[in-house]
Structures are given as structure tokens and as C-alpha cells.
Design an enzyme around this catalytic site. Structure first.
Site, PDB file in Angstrom:
ATOM      1  CD  GLU A 301      -2.992  -1.291   2.166  1.00 51.56           C
ATOM      2  OE1 GLU A 301      -2.752  -0.780   3.271  1.00 51.56           O
ATOM      3  OE2 GLU A 301      -4.064  -1.857   1.881  1.00 51.56           O
ATOM      4  CG  ASP A 380      -7.584  -5.558   4.965  1.00 50.26           C
ATOM      5  OD1 ASP A 380      -7.093  -5.825   6.066  1.00 50.26           O
ATOM      6  OD2 ASP A 380      -7.600  -4.420   4.476  1.00 50.26           O
ATOM      7  CD  GLU A 408      -9.996  -1.439   7.810  1.00 48.09           C
ATOM      8  OE1 GLU A 408      -9.059  -2.006   8.406  1.00 48.09           O
ATOM      9  OE2 GLU A 408      -9.856  -0.899   6.699  1.00 48.09           O
TER      10      GLU A 408
HETATM   11  C1  GCU Z   1      -6.133  -2.330   5.753  1.00 49.33           C
HETATM   12  C2  GCU Z   1      -6.505  -0.988   6.288  1.00 49.33           C
HETATM   13  C3  GCU Z   1      -5.365  -0.017   6.162  1.00 49.33           C
HETATM   14  C4  GCU Z   1      -4.125  -0.625   6.818  1.00 49.33           C
HETATM   15  C5  GCU Z   1      -3.822  -1.970   6.195  1.00 49.33           C
HETATM   16  C6  GCU Z   1      -2.687  -2.714   6.868  1.00 49.33           C
HETATM   17  O1  GCU Z   1      -6.009  -2.293   4.372  1.00 49.33           O
HETATM   18  O2  GCU Z   1      -7.628  -0.495   5.596  1.00 49.33           O
HETATM   19  O3  GCU Z   1      -5.746   1.159   6.793  1.00 49.33           O
HETATM   20  O4  GCU Z   1      -3.041   0.212   6.691  1.00 49.33           O
HETATM   21  O5  GCU Z   1      -4.939  -2.790   6.310  1.00 49.33           O
HETATM   22  O6  GCU Z   1      -2.960  -3.697   7.530  1.00 49.33           O
HETATM   23  O7  GCU Z   1      -1.538  -2.359   6.707  1.00 49.33           O
END
Ligand code: GCU
Length: 694
Positions: A301, A380, A408
Site C-alpha cells: 500500500e 483483509d 474496520e
Molecule cells: C487495511 C486498512 C489499512 C491498513 C492496512 C494494513 O487495508 O484499511 O488502513 O493500513 O490494512 O494492515 O496495513
């Protein structure tokens, strides 16, 4: 103090029930055996025991400093410690099997008739602290026959960790309980407040021994956490945690040498980079001598990582591991690595495959002070996912299981969703590693492969809200996580029972009702949200509330592929992405088979027509309609149930839950109507019961 702030440590004064008098008399004094008593954890243990007993029993408890005679009261000691007669505490009070069962971090509690005292013993001061909290838990839950006590237990997992996703500016990534209680406006909040200490107590009381205090997404400001700009304040947090046996960890930015403008590369195989991390790690240990180590989210990400330099994750993790090794620190390296810039038109790439595809080939390459942290599912933290096949796929690698206590995708602490039953399913899932009984719980703990490091970590659900978790009932997830990490054999009901009694008191009717609500809540939440394991269908970014196509044409790899004929993701080997083949033994064939795949995961593994008949006997479309109508009704039922508690529990506790349940009941209808309407319009198939669809 806000209602709920003391959580499960509220220590309500016990009623004068049968046995209470004699127990109260028995537990009048606390003493420490032999010459011990100087270690900080032992001091904490004694202070906690005194505080808890005084509140529960409603009378002063004396601490006897120098124990001359062992008669009466409670006596704490380390097994190996010798008394004045030369006899060790262990041999004086405990049999061999108790000492063995207590292990290095656990405890034993037994009543000694000859000395007329309750003995709490452990190999380490940390064990004594856990023993004290266990005793207090038993008493608070109504145990009065202390003279019959004989328990010995050790934690199943070495690492029992909570990860904060708090940012230095005070925001909390996926935080649903107010802002951070650690930071605000790029300053540390904790050093002047007692809140950190209160937090540490709550953590230790459920056996947590590791805490990562900053978000895995390490932005510019937090990159300085490993530098003298921030370390003095971090050391003060670490000191508070230390009093409760908790090690502090930091999330680090893999590109820190660049971000801090000290090098122009973060290549893990460049010796300047390796040396930089060695120096920086030494700086951290100088400030925080018992620092736990680094948590790393790399190449995920948009976070930096070794891929930039054509290096792999073993190269990256091992470089950091080298820097930590001289100090006994560890690297916790996350496996949440996938392509988040996928083209939705590309039907070949499957995000679910990513963790396994990236990390399984690296098995055996990680240093022995590296542990891979693996999310429970391949995607997730959805309301329903299969278990990550990476558990079972790694034989020579330390592993840590990652849960998300923060809700979440399970109602964001506005809906009640007791996650312990979900976690139990994950822990008990048989991976068929080596073709035998190989449940996730024994792989994660390290016992299955004999790993050096193992355990469970979870994303925190706490924040600055007065009751820590926003929704009071979300405290049960926090509590339950700690209890499960200590002992994965506890049942979800047992944990719910403990938590309700400790939180609300001893009215059995009240507790039975709350336990019933908790135990049904995950199933209810699932029934009015994304069906049959398909997941998502939430609003993009904040992830709250229904939006069936919210992620359908996005880059995130989370699709349901609904058209007028059917829906679901084909992850089979013959016609799909082949994900099902990442499992071992019969798991692979069961998931791969349309006939055998369990209903609740059907759409995760198969693309099926709306008319496909489930094992339940219903068609997929009718299942969607029925569960959504019924689930929304049940959400309203939760509110009705809670309303019967008015006047039976403290108003402060009652009201905060009532307002959340009101929101849930309304919001569940929105989920129901959007999902039902969407699939009604897509499929053109009417509801067999002719209910209102828009
Ligand atoms: C999910 C979450 C993110 C977080 C990511 C992670 O995608 O929405 O906010 O950073 O998990 O576990 O790194």
C-alpha cells in the site's frame, strides 16, 4: 472517570454471599517470600493484589514486608527463591507438575493447609503478576473457595501483542474510539497522564506482553521515533509499560535513511544502509534498554520496501534483524503485501494469492530473530474469509498471527460484533501441514514446528474515548483477544462469561442476556452485510456502510463480479485463479469443489448462478434475501434485548450501548435494502416471500 473506563478491572465490592466472610478473613495480608520483592514487577504484583482485594472485599489489606512466619494470608514467591530455612518457595508449596505447568512465564496458585496460606508462585516476576491478575479475576467472578484453589498455567503464545495504528498527529488509522491517547499534534500525550499506566494495567491483566505504539504506515513525523528527537519520550512510555511486563515495539519506515536525509538509498544489501540501521538501533537501545524490536510494513500500500532495489523481503528483514540481534531484539515483518494498483479488468491477478505467492518461496531464508506476521485471512479482516493458506505453507519460518480487534469491516465499533468466535475458528483451523493435525494455533505459537518466536498480534481498538473502545461491548473483543492469546483453548462463551461478570457484576439474568447478544452478534452482522464469504461491498476509504460496487471498478483487487446471472470469484484450479491450490490436504479439494465448499465461503471460491442451490437447500438469491431480512430484524432484536436491562445495570453503561444499538438497528436496514435491491435488480428474481424490495 467515565463509565466503562475501568473496564474489566472495575472490582465492584463483592456481596456478602456464602463463603465470603471466611474468604475475606483468609485474604487479609500479602507477603513476599524470602528476600525477593525488589523487582519492579513484583512490586507491581503486590500493589495490584492489594488494590484489587481491598476493592473487592471492601476492607484494608496489609502488606507484611518481612515475612517471618508463613501463617495466613497470601504469599507470593518465585519458585527458585530460598527462605530462611533454606527451602525454596517452589518445593515448599508446589508439586513438580505445577511448577512445570507454570513454565517460565506462567504461574501456580495453591492453598497450603499446613501454612494456612494461599501461595502464588512463578518462575519469573512477570508470572507472579499474571498469577495475581488471575486470582483477582477468579475472585471478582465469584470464586470464594480459595482453600480449594490449585491451578497452574502458562501462556500458549510467547508473543502476545497489540499493535496501535496511532499517528503522531493524534489521528488513529481505523480508529473508532476517538483520537489517540498516545499523541496529539505531533507531541506525546502519555508522559503527564495516568492514562498510559491505566492502559498498561488493563493489558497486563489479560496477559499482553508486547505493544507496538505507532501505525504500520510510518509517515514523515513518525520516522523520527527511532531518533533522539523522540526517544526520550518513548523511553518514558517504555518505563511505564515495563512496570507491567510489557515490551515496547516501534513500526519503522523501511526508507528511514532516505526520509531522514542521511543516505540516498535504503537498499538492504548496501553496507552503508546496514550500518546506518546498526547505528540507529544502538541509539534506540541506549534510550530503551529492553526495547522489543521493529514492526515493518514494506512494499505494501505504497510503503517503501526492498522491491525498489530488486531485493526480496528476506533481504530486507534480515538486514534489520542483524541490527537488532546484539540487543536481543526481533523483527516482525508483515505479509500484507499485494498489488494495490490492479486493473479491475485483469481477471488473472488475485489479491488473495499474494501473501502466499510472495512469502512461501522465501521459507527458510529468514533470520531466527525475524517473525512473519500473517493476517488471519488472505484479504483483509472481512466478516468472513477463509484462513490464510500461508499458515501451513511455511515450515522453517517464525510466524505470528495477526487479528484486528478494531472493527474496520465489522461495524466499526458502532455495531456490536463479538469477534472471539471468529478468531476461535481461525485458531482451530487445521492446515494439514505434514498431513496431520496442525491447527493454526499451534503453528502460530511456534509449538508445531518448534519455532523460536511465535504468537498472536492484533490491531488495537482503543482510543481516547472514556470507555476506551467507543462501543462498550467492543471491550469484550479487546479482553477476549488477550485471553485467547494466553489460552486459545478457552471457549468464546467462557470468555464472554468472564468479561460480562467482570464488567457488569453478578446478576445472572443480566449476564446471560449480554452473553447471548455477544454470541449471536457476529452471525447477525454477517447476515445483513456481504453474503457467503464474498466480502467488501462497503463505502471506499472509510469502509463504513453498504456500497455494493464501492470497490468493484477500483484498483484494490476486491471484486464480486456480479452480473445478471450470478456472482462470486472463481478461485478454483480449473477455471479460476488457482488460489484453492495454496491449501494443503483436503482443504484444497474441499474449497476447489463446488459441491463440497462450505456455504459460508461459497462466493469466495466460486462464481455461481443466483439459482445455485446451497447445502442449506436455498438458492443463493433466496439466501441473500432471507439473511438480509432476518439479519436486520435481529439487529433490531439486539436493541430490544438491551432495553430489558434498563435499570438493571448502571445508567452510564446502559445508555452508551443503547445509543449504539439504535444506530445499528437503523443502519442494518440500510444494509438490508441496498444489498437486496442491488441483487433483485441484477438478477430479476423476485423474493419467494414477496417482501418489500426497492
Ligand atoms: C487495511 C486498512 C489499512 C491498513 C492496512 C494494513 O487495508 O484499511 O488502513 O493500513 O490494512 O494492515 O496495513
Amino acid at each position: 472517570i467515565a463509565s466503562g473506563y475501568k473496564a474489566w478491572l472495575s472490582y465492584r465490592r463483592l456481596a456478602d454471599q456464602p463463603g465470603f466472610e471466611s474468604m475475606a478473613e483468609q485474604l487479609s495480608t500479602i507477603s513476599v517470600f524470602g528476600s525477593g520483592g525488589k523487582e519492579v514487577l513484583l512490586k507491581t504484583a503486590v500493589a495490584e493484589l492489594q488494590l484489587g482485594l481491598q476493592a473487592l472485599l471492601g476492607k484494608p489489606i496489609l502488606i507484611i514486608q518481612e515475612q517471618e512466619q508463613m501463617q495466613g494470608g497470601i504469599v507470593l514467591g518465585q519458585f527458585h527463591q530460598d527462605g530462611s530455612s533454606g527451602e525454596s518457595f517452589g518445593t515448599r508449596y508446589f508439586n513438580e507438575s505445577s511448577i512445570k505447568n507454570a513454565g517460565s512465564e506462567g504461574f501456580a496458585i495453591v492453598f497450603s493447609k499446613s501454612d494456612n496460606c494461599l501461595a502464588i508462585g512463578a518462575a519469573s516476576p512477570a508470572g507472579l503478576l499474571y498469577g495475581v491478575f488471575h486470582l483477582l479475576r477468579l475472585i471478582a467472578a465469584g470464586e470464594t473457595r480459595v482453600q480449594d484453589l490449585n491451578v497452574a498455567q502458562a501462556p500458549a503464545n510467547g508473543l502476545r501483542m497489540i499493535d496501535h495504528w496511532d499517528n503522531f498527529d493524534g489521528s488513529v488509522e481505523r480508529g473508532y474510539a476517538g483520537r489517540s491517547f498516545l499523541y496529539e499534534n505531533n507531541r506525546f500525550l502519555t508522559t503527564e497522564s495516568d492514562r498510559m499506566r491505566d492502559y498498561a494495567r488493563l493489558l497486563a491483566s489479560i496477559g499482553i506482553n508486547s505493544l507496538c505504539i505507532n501505525n504500520v504506515n510510518v509517515h514523515h513525523e513518525e520516522t523520527y521515533f527511532i531518533t533522539p528527537r523522540c526517544l526520550p519520550e518513548i523511553a518514558r512510555i517504555a518505563d511505564i509499560l515495563k512496570d507491567y511486563g510489557i515490551k515496547l515495539f516501534l513500526s519503522v519506515n523501511f526508507a528511514a535513511p532516505i526520509e531522514l536525509k542521511e543516505l540516498d538509498t535504503a537498499d538492504p544489501l548496501d553496507s552503508r544502509v546496514a550500518d546506518w540501521w546498526k547505528r540507529q538501533t544502538a541509539v534506540v537501545y541506549e534510550a530503551v534498554p529492553d526495547f522489543g524490536g521493529f514492526l515493518v510494513k514494506a512494499d505494501s500500500e505504497n510503503r517503501p520496501g526492498p522491491f525498489t532495489y530488486d531485493r526480496d523481503h528476506a533481504d530486507g528483514a534480515n538486514m534489520l534483524a542483524d541490527a537488532l540481534r546484539p540487543f536481543g531484539g526481533i523483527v516482525i515483518w508483515r505479509c500484507f503485501v499485494y498489488n494495490c494498483k490492479q486493473d479491475w479488468r485483469d481477471r488473472k491477478t488475485d489479491r488473495a494469492r499474494a501473501a502466499y505467492d510472495h512469502f512461501q518461496p522465501l521459507d527458510g531464508r529468514f533470520a531466527d530473530n525475524v517473525a512473519l506476521q500473517i493476517k488471519n485471512g488472505p484479504l483483509d479482516f472481512q466478516v468472513r474469509e477463509p484462513v490464510s493458506p500461508l499458515f501451513g505453507g511455511l515450515e522453517k519460518t517464525n510466524q505470528v498471527l495477526e487479528f484486528q480487534i478494531a472493527q474496520e469491516y465489522t461495524g466499526q465499533q458502532r455495531h456490536v460484533c463479538y469477534l472471539v468466535p471468529q478468531w476461535k475458528e481461525v485458531l482451530d483451523f487445521n492446515t494439514f501441514a505434514k498431513g496431520e493435525q496442525a491447527p493454526v494455533k499451534s503453528i502460530a505459537s511456534g509449538s508445531f514446528w518448534g519455532n523460536k518466536i511465535g504468537g498472536i498480534a492484533a490491531v488495537s481498538n482503543t482510543g481516547r474515548d472514556g470507555n476506551w473502545t467507543g462501543h462498550l461491548l467492543a471491550q469484550a473483543n479487546w479482553y477476549g483477544f488477550g485471553r485467547l492469546a494466553w489460552n486459545p483453548e478457552l471457549t468464546a462463551e467462557e470468555i464472554a462469561q468472564e468479561w460480562t461478570t467482570l464488567t457488569f457484576g453478578h446478576d445472572e439474568g443480566v449476564n446471560a442476556l449480554i452473553i447471548d447478544m455477544l454470541m449471536n452478534s457476529w452471525r447477525i452482522y454477517e447476515s445483513y452485510t456481504a453474503p457467503l464469504g464474498i466480502g467488501w461491498m462497503v463505502n471506499p476509504n472509510h469502509h463504513y456502510g453498504p456500497n455494493v460496487d464501492g470497490y468493484e471498478f477500483s484498483q484494490w483487487g476486491t471484486y464480486h463480479y456480479s452480473d445478471h446471472k450470478g456472482l462470486g470469484v472463481d478461485r478454483t484450479t480449473a477455471t479460476g485463479t488457482g488460489y484453492s491450490a495454496q491449501y494443503l490436504g483436503e482443504n484444497a479439494s474441499i474449497y476447489n469443489s463446488l459441491e463440497q465448499c462450505p456455504d459460508e465461503l461459497l462466493l469466495f471460491f466460486h462464481h455461481v448462478p443466483y439459482t445455485h442451490v446451497l447445502h442449506s437447500g436455498k438458492t443463493v438469491i433466496q439466501h441473500i434475501y432471507d439473511t438480509h431480512f432476518h439479519g436486520a430484524e435481529e439487529a433490531g432484536g439486539l436493541l430490544a434485548q438491551w432495553r430489558t436491562l434498563k435499570g438493571r445495570i448502571e445508567d452510564g453503561l446502559y445508555l452508551q450501548v443503547e445509543s449504539r444499538l439504535q444506530e445499528q438497528a437503523e443502519h442494518a436496514k440500510e444494509w438490508r435494502d441496498q444489498i437486496n435491491t442491488y441483487f433483485h435488480r441484477k438478477s430479476g428474481i423476485p423474493d419467494a416471500q414477496g417482501r418489500r424490495i426497492y
